[in-house]
Enzyme design. Structure first.
Site, PDB file in Angstrom:
ATOM      1  N   THR A 150       0.810  -1.213   0.000  1.00  0.00           N
ATOM      2  CA  THR A 150       0.000   0.000   0.000  1.00  0.00           C
ATOM      3  C   THR A 150       0.851   1.275   0.000  1.00  0.00           C
ATOM      4  O   THR A 150       2.005   1.258   0.447  1.00  0.00           O
ATOM      5  CB  THR A 150      -0.899  -0.011   1.259  1.00  0.00           C
ATOM      6  OG1 THR A 150      -1.542   1.241   1.398  1.00  0.00           O
ATOM      7  CG2 THR A 150      -0.093  -0.259   2.528  1.00  0.00           C
ATOM      8  N   ASP A 151       0.242   2.378  -0.433  1.00  0.00           N
ATOM      9  CA  ASP A 151       0.929   3.680  -0.349  1.00  0.00           C
ATOM     10  C   ASP A 151       1.036   4.175   1.094  1.00  0.00           C
ATOM     11  O   ASP A 151       1.824   5.077   1.391  1.00  0.00           O
ATOM     12  CB  ASP A 151       0.214   4.733  -1.214  1.00  0.00           C
ATOM     13  CG  ASP A 151      -1.244   4.978  -0.843  1.00  0.00           C
ATOM     14  OD1 ASP A 151      -1.757   4.320   0.083  1.00  0.00           O
ATOM     15  OD2 ASP A 151      -1.887   5.834  -1.495  1.00  0.00           O
ATOM     16  N   GLU A 152       0.230   3.588   2.000  1.00  0.00           N
ATOM     17  CA  GLU A 152       0.192   4.104   3.376  1.00  0.00           C
ATOM     18  C   GLU A 152       1.506   3.901   4.117  1.00  0.00           C
ATOM     19  O   GLU A 152       1.739   4.533   5.146  1.00  0.00           O
ATOM     20  CB  GLU A 152      -0.959   3.460   4.152  1.00  0.00           C
ATOM     21  CG  GLU A 152      -2.293   3.709   3.494  1.00  0.00           C
ATOM     22  CD  GLU A 152      -3.490   3.598   4.429  1.00  0.00           C
ATOM     23  OE1 GLU A 152      -3.300   3.460   5.647  1.00  0.00           O
ATOM     24  OE2 GLU A 152      -4.615   3.644   3.918  1.00  0.00           O
ATOM     25  N   TYR A 176      -2.193  -0.571  10.997  1.00  0.00           N
ATOM     26  CA  TYR A 176      -2.299  -1.235   9.687  1.00  0.00           C
ATOM     27  C   TYR A 176      -1.072  -0.929   8.825  1.00  0.00           C
ATOM     28  O   TYR A 176      -0.397  -1.840   8.332  1.00  0.00           O
ATOM     29  CB  TYR A 176      -3.582  -0.789   8.959  1.00  0.00           C
ATOM     30  CG  TYR A 176      -3.552  -1.087   7.473  1.00  0.00           C
ATOM     31  CD1 TYR A 176      -3.626  -2.407   7.010  1.00  0.00           C
ATOM     32  CD2 TYR A 176      -3.412  -0.063   6.520  1.00  0.00           C
ATOM     33  CE1 TYR A 176      -3.571  -2.690   5.644  1.00  0.00           C
ATOM     34  CE2 TYR A 176      -3.356  -0.340   5.166  1.00  0.00           C
ATOM     35  CZ  TYR A 176      -3.436  -1.653   4.731  1.00  0.00           C
ATOM     36  OH  TYR A 176      -3.366  -1.931   3.394  1.00  0.00           O
TER      37      TYR A 176
HETATM   38  P1  NAD Z   1      -9.799  -7.338   1.887  1.00  0.00           P
HETATM   39  O1  NAD Z   1      -9.839  -7.034   3.356  1.00  0.00           O
HETATM   40  O2  NAD Z   1     -10.987  -7.050   1.055  1.00  0.00           O
HETATM   41  O3  NAD Z   1      -9.462  -8.894   1.672  1.00  0.00           O
HETATM   42  C1  NAD Z   1      -8.487  -9.568   2.406  1.00  0.00           C
HETATM   43  C2  NAD Z   1      -8.626 -11.056   2.109  1.00  0.00           C
HETATM   44  O4  NAD Z   1      -7.588 -11.743   2.829  1.00  0.00           O
HETATM   45  C3  NAD Z   1      -9.954 -11.660   2.569  1.00  0.00           C
HETATM   46  O5  NAD Z   1     -10.463 -12.519   1.582  1.00  0.00           O
HETATM   47  C4  NAD Z   1      -9.581 -12.439   3.827  1.00  0.00           C
HETATM   48  O6  NAD Z   1     -10.431 -13.549   4.066  1.00  0.00           O
HETATM   49  C5  NAD Z   1      -8.160 -12.863   3.510  1.00  0.00           C
HETATM   50  N1  NAD Z   1      -7.358 -13.107   4.714  1.00  0.00           N
HETATM   51  C6  NAD Z   1      -7.232 -12.301   5.792  1.00  0.00           C
HETATM   52  N2  NAD Z   1      -6.422 -12.882   6.710  1.00  0.00           N
HETATM   53  C7  NAD Z   1      -6.014 -14.060   6.182  1.00  0.00           C
HETATM   54  C8  NAD Z   1      -5.153 -15.108   6.636  1.00  0.00           C
HETATM   55  N3  NAD Z   1      -4.556 -15.041   7.832  1.00  0.00           N
HETATM   56  N4  NAD Z   1      -4.936 -16.161   5.822  1.00  0.00           N
HETATM   57  C9  NAD Z   1      -5.543 -16.248   4.601  1.00  0.00           C
HETATM   58  N5  NAD Z   1      -6.384 -15.295   4.147  1.00  0.00           N
HETATM   59  C10 NAD Z   1      -6.613 -14.218   4.912  1.00  0.00           C
HETATM   60  O7  NAD Z   1      -8.503  -6.607   1.343  1.00  0.00           O
HETATM   61  P2  NAD Z   1      -8.275  -5.826  -0.040  1.00  0.00           P
HETATM   62  O8  NAD Z   1      -8.797  -4.459   0.093  1.00  0.00           O
HETATM   63  O9  NAD Z   1      -8.695  -6.702  -1.153  1.00  0.00           O
HETATM   64  O10 NAD Z   1      -6.674  -5.732  -0.019  1.00  0.00           O
HETATM   65  C11 NAD Z   1      -5.874  -6.791  -0.533  1.00  0.00           C
HETATM   66  C12 NAD Z   1      -4.412  -6.424  -0.359  1.00  0.00           C
HETATM   67  O11 NAD Z   1      -4.144  -5.219  -1.054  1.00  0.00           O
HETATM   68  C13 NAD Z   1      -4.003  -6.176   1.093  1.00  0.00           C
HETATM   69  O12 NAD Z   1      -2.724  -6.703   1.279  1.00  0.00           O
HETATM   70  C14 NAD Z   1      -3.987  -4.666   1.214  1.00  0.00           C
HETATM   71  O13 NAD Z   1      -3.048  -4.253   2.180  1.00  0.00           O
HETATM   72  C15 NAD Z   1      -3.566  -4.262  -0.179  1.00  0.00           C
HETATM   73  N6  NAD Z   1      -4.034  -2.938  -0.641  1.00  0.00           N
HETATM   74  C16 NAD Z   1      -5.362  -2.605  -0.565  1.00  0.00           C
HETATM   75  C17 NAD Z   1      -5.784  -1.381  -1.078  1.00  0.00           C
HETATM   76  C18 NAD Z   1      -7.237  -0.957  -1.038  1.00  0.00           C
HETATM   77  O14 NAD Z   1      -7.545   0.184  -1.372  1.00  0.00           O
HETATM   78  N7  NAD Z   1      -8.168  -1.825  -0.668  1.00  0.00           N
HETATM   79  C19 NAD Z   1      -4.855  -0.498  -1.642  1.00  0.00           C
HETATM   80  C20 NAD Z   1      -3.501  -0.889  -1.696  1.00  0.00           C
HETATM   81  C21 NAD Z   1      -3.112  -2.107  -1.206  1.00  0.00           C
HETATM   82  O1  DAU Z   2      -4.226   3.957   0.491  1.00  0.00           O
HETATM   83  C1  DAU Z   2      -4.402   2.579   0.351  1.00  0.00           C
HETATM   84  C2  DAU Z   2      -5.275   2.094   1.482  1.00  0.00           C
HETATM   85  O2  DAU Z   2      -6.584   2.553   1.209  1.00  0.00           O
HETATM   86  C3  DAU Z   2      -5.253   0.582   1.649  1.00  0.00           C
HETATM   87  O3  DAU Z   2      -3.968   0.171   2.001  1.00  0.00           O
HETATM   88  C4  DAU Z   2      -6.243   0.149   2.744  1.00  0.00           C
HETATM   89  O4  DAU Z   2      -6.306  -1.258   2.813  1.00  0.00           O
HETATM   90  C5  DAU Z   2      -7.609   0.694   2.371  1.00  0.00           C
HETATM   91  O5  DAU Z   2      -8.535   0.389   3.400  1.00  0.00           O
HETATM   92  C6  DAU Z   2      -7.559   2.208   2.160  1.00  0.00           C
HETATM   93  O6  DAU Z   2      -7.280   2.897   3.411  1.00  0.00           O
HETATM   94  P1  DAU Z   2      -8.014   4.271   3.801  1.00  0.00           P
HETATM   95  O7  DAU Z   2      -7.972   4.406   5.271  1.00  0.00           O
HETATM   96  O8  DAU Z   2      -7.535   5.406   2.984  1.00  0.00           O
HETATM   97  O9  DAU Z   2      -9.503   3.906   3.278  1.00  0.00           O
HETATM   98  P2  DAU Z   2     -10.967   4.128   3.913  1.00  0.00           P
HETATM   99  O10 DAU Z   2     -11.938   3.754   2.845  1.00  0.00           O
HETATM  100  O11 DAU Z   2     -11.118   3.496   5.249  1.00  0.00           O
HETATM  101  O12 DAU Z   2     -11.008   5.694   4.110  1.00  0.00           O
HETATM  102  C7  DAU Z   2     -10.799   6.590   3.015  1.00  0.00           C
HETATM  103  C8  DAU Z   2     -10.839   8.011   3.579  1.00  0.00           C
HETATM  104  O13 DAU Z   2     -12.186   8.288   4.006  1.00  0.00           O
HETATM  105  C9  DAU Z   2      -9.964   8.205   4.797  1.00  0.00           C
HETATM  106  O14 DAU Z   2      -9.410   9.508   4.755  1.00  0.00           O
HETATM  107  C10 DAU Z   2     -10.929   8.089   5.973  1.00  0.00           C
HETATM  108  C11 DAU Z   2     -12.239   8.609   5.398  1.00  0.00           C
HETATM  109  N1  DAU Z   2     -13.488   8.005   5.964  1.00  0.00           N
HETATM  110  C12 DAU Z   2     -13.579   6.646   5.976  1.00  0.00           C
HETATM  111  C13 DAU Z   2     -14.712   6.040   6.480  1.00  0.00           C
HETATM  112  C14 DAU Z   2     -14.829   4.545   6.535  1.00  0.00           C
HETATM  113  C15 DAU Z   2     -14.511   8.823   6.392  1.00  0.00           C
HETATM  114  O15 DAU Z   2     -14.429  10.064   6.338  1.00  0.00           O
HETATM  115  N2  DAU Z   2     -15.633   8.217   6.881  1.00  0.00           N
HETATM  116  C16 DAU Z   2     -15.782   6.866   6.974  1.00  0.00           C
HETATM  117  O16 DAU Z   2     -16.832   6.387   7.473  1.00  0.00           O
END
Ligand code: NAD
Ligand code: DAU
Length: 369
Positions: A150-152, A176
Site C-alpha cells: 500500500t501507499d500508506e 495497519y
Molecule cells: P480485503 O480485506 O478485502 O481482503 C483480504 C482477504 O484476505 C480476505 O479474503 C480475507 O479472508 C483474507 N485473509 C485475511 N487474513 C487471512 C489469513 N490469515 N490467511 C488467509 N487469508 C486471509 O482486502 P483488499 O482491500 O482486497 O486488499 C488486498 C491487499 O491489497 C491487502 O494486502 C492490502 O493491504 C492491499 N491494498 C489494498 C488497497 C485498497 O484500497 N483496498 C490499496 C492498496 C493495497
Molecule cells: O491507500 C491505500 C489504502 O486505502 C489501503 O492500504 C487500505 O487497505 C484501504 O482500506 C484504504 O485505506 P483508507 O484508510 O484510505 O480507506 P478508507 O476507505 O477506510 O477511508 C478513506 C478516507 O475516508 C480516509 O481519509 C478516511 C475517510 N473516511 C472513511 C470512512 C470509513 C470517512 O471520512 N468516513 C468513513 O466512514
C-alpha cells in the site's frame, strides 16, 4: 473446485509456469484479480483464503467450477498447509493479497494485523524460500513472489509535497500501515539476503465491485441509497489518490510478468480527491440512479469525530511502472465511480449477505463513539 491438500494430487498437479498461488483471493482486490487472470489471461489459480469477515466466495461464483481454479480455505500462517500447497501445486508464482486491510479496525484492535500481515507474510516467505531452493536453476529464475502492498507505508503528505516515489522513506502512521511496512521490509530482506525473486507493489486507494462496505466509497453508496447519515471524518479535507480496482489488477499482472526481481513499483490513479468531494459526487450519482428520498442526499452528510492519527494526504508517483512496463490507468474516476455505484445498486443479494450479522456490530460499535 477444492484443491486436494492430501491424498492424490488430482488434476491441479500442473507444470510449473502455469499455476499462480494467490493468497486472499476471496477479498476485494484478490477476487477481481482471480477473475481477471482466469477469464482474460487463461491462468490457473489456487486461491488460499481464510475467509475472514472480508472474504466472500460469492465473488468467485462465476469461476467456481472452472477447472483452472481451485480454492483452499486456510490461514497463511499455517506453515504445514502452505508447504503442502507449494509441494502439490508447484506454482510458478505466488501473489500475496491476504491481509487485514481496514485502518479503523487496526486502531480498535491491532492484534490480527500483526498476526496476519507480519507473521503471516513471514510464514509465506519461509515456505516460498524452501520451495524455491528445491527448484531447478531454470525454474528458480522464473519463480516470482509478488507482495501486494500500500501507499500508506510512506506516511502522510503536506498539501504541496511531491507525490510518493519508490524512494520515499517509510513513515507508517497506523497499526495497519506499520504492519504492511514490516511485511514490505521482510520481502525486501528475503530478496537481498536469499535472492528470492520478489516483487512489491505499493498501491493507492482502490474502489470498484466487491469492496466490503466498511470502506469509504461502498459505505457512502449504501448509506446514501438508504437515506442514512454519511459520516465524514474530521473536516473531510483529507486527500486520497483513487484507482479503479481493475486498473490495479492489470498493473499487478504486468509487474508479475515483466517486473524486475527485487524491485518495488508504485501504482496510483493520478487522481487526488478530497473525501468530502468524493461523498458529494456519490450523493449526486445515487440521487440520479436510486429512488428519491425527498431531499438531496448531500443533506445526509454529517461530520463526525476524526480517525486518530488520520493521514492527511496520499499521492502516488506512478512513473516508474509506466516507464518500465507501459502501465497507465484506463478508467477515469468519473466513469469508474458511476460503474461502481451502479454495481452496488444492482447487486442487492451480495450487499444483503455481507451487511448481515458481524457487519452490523462493526457499524454500531465504530460509529457510536
Ligand atoms: P480485503 O480485506 O478485502 O481482503 C483480504 C482477504 O484476505 C480476505 O479474503 C480475507 O479472508 C483474507 N485473509 C485475511 N487474513 C487471512 C489469513 N490469515 N490467511 C488467509 N487469508 C486471509 O482486502 P483488499 O482491500 O482486497 O486488499 C488486498 C491487499 O491489497 C491487502 O494486502 C492490502 O493491504 C492491499 N491494498 C489494498 C488497497 C485498497 O484500497 N483496498 C490499496 C492498496 C493495497
Ligand atoms: O491507500 C491505500 C489504502 O486505502 C489501503 O492500504 C487500505 O487497505 C484501504 O482500506 C484504504 O485505506 P483508507 O484508510 O484510505 O480507506 P478508507 O476507505 O477506510 O477511508 C478513506 C478516507 O475516508 C480516509 O481519509 C478516511 C475517510 N473516511 C472513511 C470512512 C470509513 C470517512 O471520512 N468516513 C468513513 O466512514
Amino acid at each position: 473446485m477444492n484443491f486436494p491438500i492430501s491424498g492424490t494430487k488430482g488434476n491441479a498437479q500442473l507444470e510449473m509456469n502455469n499455476l499462480i498461488l494467490v493468497t486472499g483471493g476471496a477479498g476485494f482486490i484478490g477476487s477481481n484479480f482471480v477473475l481477471k487472470m482466469i477469464q482474460d489471461a487463461g491462468s490457473t489459480i489456487v486461491n488460499l483464503d481464510k475467509l475472514t469477515y472480508a472474504g466472500n466466495l460469492r465473488n468467485l461464483e462465476s469461476v467456481s467450477e472452472n477447472r483452472r481454479y481451485s480454492f483452499v480455505q486456510g490461514d497463511i500462517i499455517d506453515r504445514d498447509l502452505v508447504r503442502s500447497l507449494f509441494e502439490k501445486s508447484q506454482p510458478s508464482a505466488i501473489v500475496h493479497f491476504a491481509a487485514e486491510s481496514h485502518v479503523d479496525r487496526s486502531i480498535h484492535g491491532p492484534d490480527e494485523f500483526i498476526r496476519t500481515n507480519i507473521n503471516g507474510t513471514f510464514a509465506l516467505l519461509e515456505e516460498a524460500r524452501a520451495y524455491w531452493s528445491g527448484l531447478s536453476t531454470t525454474e528458480r529464475e522464473k519463480f516470482r513472489f509478488l507482495h501486494v502492498s500500500t501507499d500508506e507505508v510512506y506516511g502522510s503528505l503536506a498539501p504541496n509535497d511531491p507525490a510518493f516515489t519508490e524512494n520515499t522513506p517509510y513513515a507508517p502512521n497506523s497499526p495497519y500501515s506499520a504492519s504492511k511496512a514490516a511485511s514490505d521490509h521482510l520481502v525486501r530482506a528475503y530478496h537481498h539476503t536469499y535472492g528470492l525473486p520478489t516483487l512489491t507493489t505499493n498501491c493507492s486507494n482502490n474502489y470498484g465491485r466487491f469492496q466490503f462496505p466498511e470502506k469509504l466509497i461502498p459505505l457512502m453508496i449504501l448509506n446514501a441509497r438508504d437515506g442514512k447519515s454519511l459520516p465524514v471524518y474530521g473536516d473531510g479535507q483529507n486527500v486520497r489518490d483513487w484507482l479503479y480496482v481493475e486498473d490495479h489488477c492489470d498493473a499487478i499482472s504486468l509487474v508479475l510478468s515483466g517486473g524486475r526481481p527485487g524491485e518495488t513499483y508504485n501504482i496510483g490513479g493520478w487522481n487526488e480527491k478530497r473525501n468530502l468531494d468524493i461523498v458529494k459526487t456519490i450523493c449526486g450519482i445515487v440521487d440520479e440512479m436510486a429512488p428519491p428520498i425527498g431531499r438531496p442526499r448531500s443533506e445526509l452528510i454529517t461530520f463526525v469525530k476524526d480517525r486518530p492519527g488520520h493521514d492527511r494526504r496520499y499521492a502516488m508517483d506512478a512513473r516508474k511502472i509506466e516507464r518500465e512496463l507501459g502501465w497507465k490507468p484506463k478508467e477515469t474516476f468519473e466513469s469508474g465511480i458511476r460503474k461502481t455505484v451502479r454495481w452496488y445498486l444492482e447487486n442487492e443479494g451480495w450487499v444483503r449477505e455481507v451487511t448481515s450479522g458481524s457487519y452490523r456490530n462493526w457499524i454500531a460499535t465504530h460509529y457510536s463513539a
